[in-house]
Scaffold this active site. Structure first.
Site: not given
Ligand code: PSU
Ligand code: MN
Length: 306
Positions: A28, A162
């Protein structure tokens, strides 16, 4: 030709690997643009690709550029994503708009899964996935990553999620949606910076081959949706649970106080944690991503050899 193919810009190397059934690992780009600071982000992106190559698989980092879904990025593309002052964070919702407007976009876990499936890539390595946020009962904040895992047929290798998230609720959501969550060398859900939680997993494996066999069986059964492989951070790189969790609690409080909403929540929390740990969390983050790249490439390779 499928209609979506005109939107795909796949490198020769990846195309060739697709045609010959060679192991490919998708990556990603939101982790680059919104997940880590510069220049560690670009260093990470390149190192991850090297690790995958060392295992005999082909890396394919995905991003939205010039109105196309780019599958496989050059070093220059990686620099652009890592440095640009504004990169759109693209989840399922944003995909069509960002492609149509030809803006620069970084794909999340959800949209990378969509793009990987369009390209025909079966494995995808990342750091951590999104999930059900703490305080869900007032915000209704659930990452689109979870819904995507329930519908899109890609195997995602991560280090769990996390503790910015509500991990119990995240697991309940995945259970409801029928997403297999498989421990790699663990029987308990890892929590990104730490190796384990008290959340027990229904399935765990110890070798890439066992995992590849599950993926193959699921494909042959025609079961819709992804598989989530959870691979714990190496022991020597993990952080003390109490230490990191107190920092996470503070970051979440601040996000509520500042009324951070929508897609800004996760990047805000990630940046706060790096700041508060004075880079310690970043070191751990890098280590776990490298470990996921290694395991993910080995799984893709084991699948190729079935
Ligand atoms: N969690 C992490 N590092 C990240 C992300 C999540 O520890 O970089 C990023 C990933 O791209 C994940 C996105 O798909 O954040 C999720 O965002 P949201 O919670 O807005 O869906
Ligand atoms: Mn959200």
């Amino acid at each position: 030709m499928e209609k979506f193919e005109k939107y795909l810009d796949i490198t020769k190397e990846v195309k060739n690997a697709l045609e010959t059934g060679k192991a490919i690992v998708a990556l990603e780009s939101t982790i680059i643009s919104h997940g880590m600071p510069y220049p560690e982000n670009v260093k990470m992106a390149k190192r991850v690709e090297d690790i995958i190559r060392e295992q005999g698989a082909i890396p394919a980092t995905i991003a939205i550029m010039d109105g196309k879904i780019k599958v496989g990025l050059s070093d220059e593309d990686l620099e652009t994503l890592a440095k640009a002052s504004h990169v759109e964070k693209v989840s399922r919702r944003d995909l069509a708009a960002v492609i149509a407007s030809k803006t620069l976009g970084a794909t999340t876990v959800a949209s990378t899964m969509i793009c990987a499936e369009m390209a025909g890539i079966k494995f995808f390595v990342t750091g951590g996935i999104g999930g059900v946020h703490r305080g869900y009962e007032t915000t209704l904040d659930v990452s689109a990553d979870l819904e995507e895992l329930s519908t899109t047929n890609v195997t995602v290798i991560c280090a769990g999620a996390k503790a910015i998230l509500d991990l119990n609720r995240t697991m309940e959501y995945l259970e409801t949606k029928g997403v297999p969550v498989i421990g790699f060398g663990t029987k308990f859900l890892p929590a990104f910076y730490t190796r384990e939680t008290d959340i027990e997993l229904r399935t765990s494996v110890n070798t890439p081959k066992e995992l590849a066999e599950i993926v193959d069986t699921k494909n042959q059964l025609g079961l819709r949706g992804g598989i989530l492989v959870v691979n714990p951070i190496p022991n020597e790189d993990s952080l003390a649970g109490d230490y990191i969790n107190s920092i996470i609690d503070k970051a979440i409080e601040e996000s509520f106080r500042k009324n951070i909403k929508g897609k800004d929540v996760t990047p805000f929390l990630l940046a706060k944690i790096v700041e508060e740990t004075k880079g310690k969390s970043l070191e751990a983050n890098l280590a776990l991503v490298y470990n996921n790249a290694l395991v993910g490439a080995q799984i893709a390779k084991a699948y190729e050899m079935l």
